[in-house]
Write an enzyme that holds these catalytic residues in place. Structure first.
Site, PDB file in Angstrom:
ATOM      1  N   ASN A 208      50.552  17.949   9.087  1.00 25.55           N
ATOM      2  CA  ASN A 208      49.198  17.398   8.964  1.00 25.55           C
ATOM      3  C   ASN A 208      48.213  18.317   8.246  1.00 25.55           C
ATOM      4  OD1 ASN A 208      48.620  19.356  10.817  1.00 25.55           O
ATOM      5  ND2 ASN A 208      48.089  17.985  12.490  1.00 25.55           N
ATOM      6  N   LYS A 209      48.698  19.314   7.547  1.00 25.49           N
ATOM      7  CA  LYS A 209      47.788  20.215   6.817  1.00 25.49           C
ATOM      8  C   LYS A 209      47.540  19.668   5.402  1.00 25.49           C
ATOM      9  CE  LYS A 209      47.465  22.679  10.377  1.00 25.49           C
ATOM     10  NZ  LYS A 209      48.102  23.735  11.041  1.00 25.49           N
ATOM     11  N   ASN A 210      46.617  20.269   4.657  1.00 24.45           N
ATOM     12  CA  ASN A 210      46.289  19.772   3.307  1.00 24.45           C
ATOM     13  C   ASN A 210      47.500  19.842   2.388  1.00 24.45           C
ATOM     14  OD1 ASN A 210      43.798  20.155   4.603  1.00 24.45           O
ATOM     15  ND2 ASN A 210      42.735  20.356   2.644  1.00 24.45           N
TER      16      ASN A 210
END
Ligand SMILES: *Cc1c(COP(=O)(O)O)cnc(C)c1O
Length: 377
Positions: free
Chosen positions: A183-185
């Site tokens: 769920n990170k960039n």
């Protein structure tokens, strides 16, 4: 189940092809993709940065503490408002986490002043987090750390692509730690990167990642080396080639993804401007760029957050909390007094995270903000 999820991957055929090529190529670990991902990421960060790809962000943080010789009896200052990994890794090396407060209810990052209040003769290092992708005041914090002879570690999990004073987040610390969790960039599934500009630290990080070994399997495969020495005890925190291949594609997509997140964040702000809900970092540090990792809001004091989350859920809108405080966890019972970090304590009690990801639409943002405002009346 959800009409509007908190997060969606920014994946397409490019990631599929990149992974398939590795499978077809037949070399799975520490090969050309890892070297390529490391050098492309180093170029992306700029300066004289050297990168070591690792298995996840927590491994990166653990390695940073080990490389800087943080040990028992040492204190490490961390933000009171962050993910539990920052406290856990400090505990894992036997040191003591000390919590620095947020600057204010609108600037949720730690500041040079809040860090300074926590410094003692035992302070060995500071870990800063660029919360939600908004850079901390790195010029002031780096200066403070220099003045007191304290190591500076950046936890850049929220902020790949953010910068302050024309310099990227991840190039200010002695060591910087990135996470590429789903769920990170920049999403890989599991993955991380450790960055440093110090040649000695770079070498130690390489040893810590892979059993302290002085040659790579690839070098032995190519006949460039016959055997290896072990320079110091190390771990196995390696990334594999499939992940590195996906990471290269995701790194290419990062600038456009961050720009889209900025647009969506501006829409959230416009929609909530005259409401009882506030969005932090409305005033940004001069000359700073955010990575817009998540969309946190501060609910009005009297509101029951659980009811708001339920009301959103009724409309198929997913929300979350960043973060539940350390003092609510069994493992940290009695460690920290919320009264020592009152701003963070208030934020932890009133924070709500709304959906934000590159393929979210403006119409969906409008649906989220109307549902949120309805839930408050
Ligand atoms: C995600 C995250 C981590 C941990 O990274 P993993 O790759 O999941 O181990 C650490 N710190 C912060 C602030 C994070 O958001």
């Amino acid at each position: 189940m959800w009409n509007i999820q908190l997060f969606k991957l920014n994946f397409d055929d490019l990631e599929r092809e990149a992974a398939a090529q590795v499978v077809e190529g037949g070399w799975l670990t520490m090969g050309e993709r890892i070297l390529g991902f490391e050098s492309t990421f180093s170029d992306y960060l700029g300066g004289d940065t050297k990168c070591v790809a690792v298995s996840n962000g927590t491994a990166a943080l653990h390695m940073a503490l080990l490389a800087l010789d943080v040990e028992a009896e040492d204190e490490v200052i961390i933000p009171a408002l962050t993910f539990v990994a920052d406290a856990n890794v400090v505990q894992m090396v036997g040191a003591k986490p000390v919590l620095a407060d947020c600057r204010s209810l609108s600037d949720w990052n730690v500041s040079a002043e809040s860090i300074k209040k926590c410094i003692t003769s035992r302070t060995k290092a500071v870990i800063v987090v660029h919360y939600a992708g908004f850079p901390c005041d790195m010029p002031a914090i780096a200066e403070l750390c220099r003045e007191y002879g304290i190591h500076l570690i950046e936890d850049v999990a929220h902020a790949p692509g953010a910068s302050v004073g024309g310099r990227n987040c991840g190039t200010w610390g002695d060591i910087s730690c990135f996470s590429f969790f789903s769920n990170k960039n920049l999403s890989i599934g599991e993955g991380g990167m450790v960055a440093t500009q110090d040649e000695g630290l770079h070498q130690r990080l390489g040893y810590l990642r892979s059993h302290g070994m002085t040659t790579l399997t690839l070098d032995r495969h190519k006949g460039r080396a016959i055997t290896y020495d072990v320079a110091e005890p190390g771990l196995n925190y390696r990334m594999d080639e499939i992940r590195a291949a996906i990471g290269l594609v995701q790194l290419d997509k990062l600038p456009a993804g961050n720009a889209r997140r900025a647009k969506l964040t501006a829409r959230y702000r416009a929609n909530l401007v005259n409401s009882p809900v506030t969005i932090p970092f409305d005033v940004m540090l001069p000359d700073s760029v955010s990575a817009y990792h998540i969309l946190p809001v501060l609910l009005p004091e009297e509101v029951d957050r659980v009811k708001v989350i339920e009301a959103l859920k009724q409309k198929g809108i997913q929300s979350s909390i960043h973060y539940p405080p350390f003092w609510s966890f069994s493992a940290y019972e009695g460690y920290f007094d919320p009264a020592d970090t009152p701003v963070a304590a208030e934020i932890c009690a009133r924070e709500l995270t709304l959906p934000l990801f590159p393929s979210l639409t403006i119409d969906e943002v409008d649906s989220v903000t109307s549902a949120l405002l309805e839930a408050l009346v």
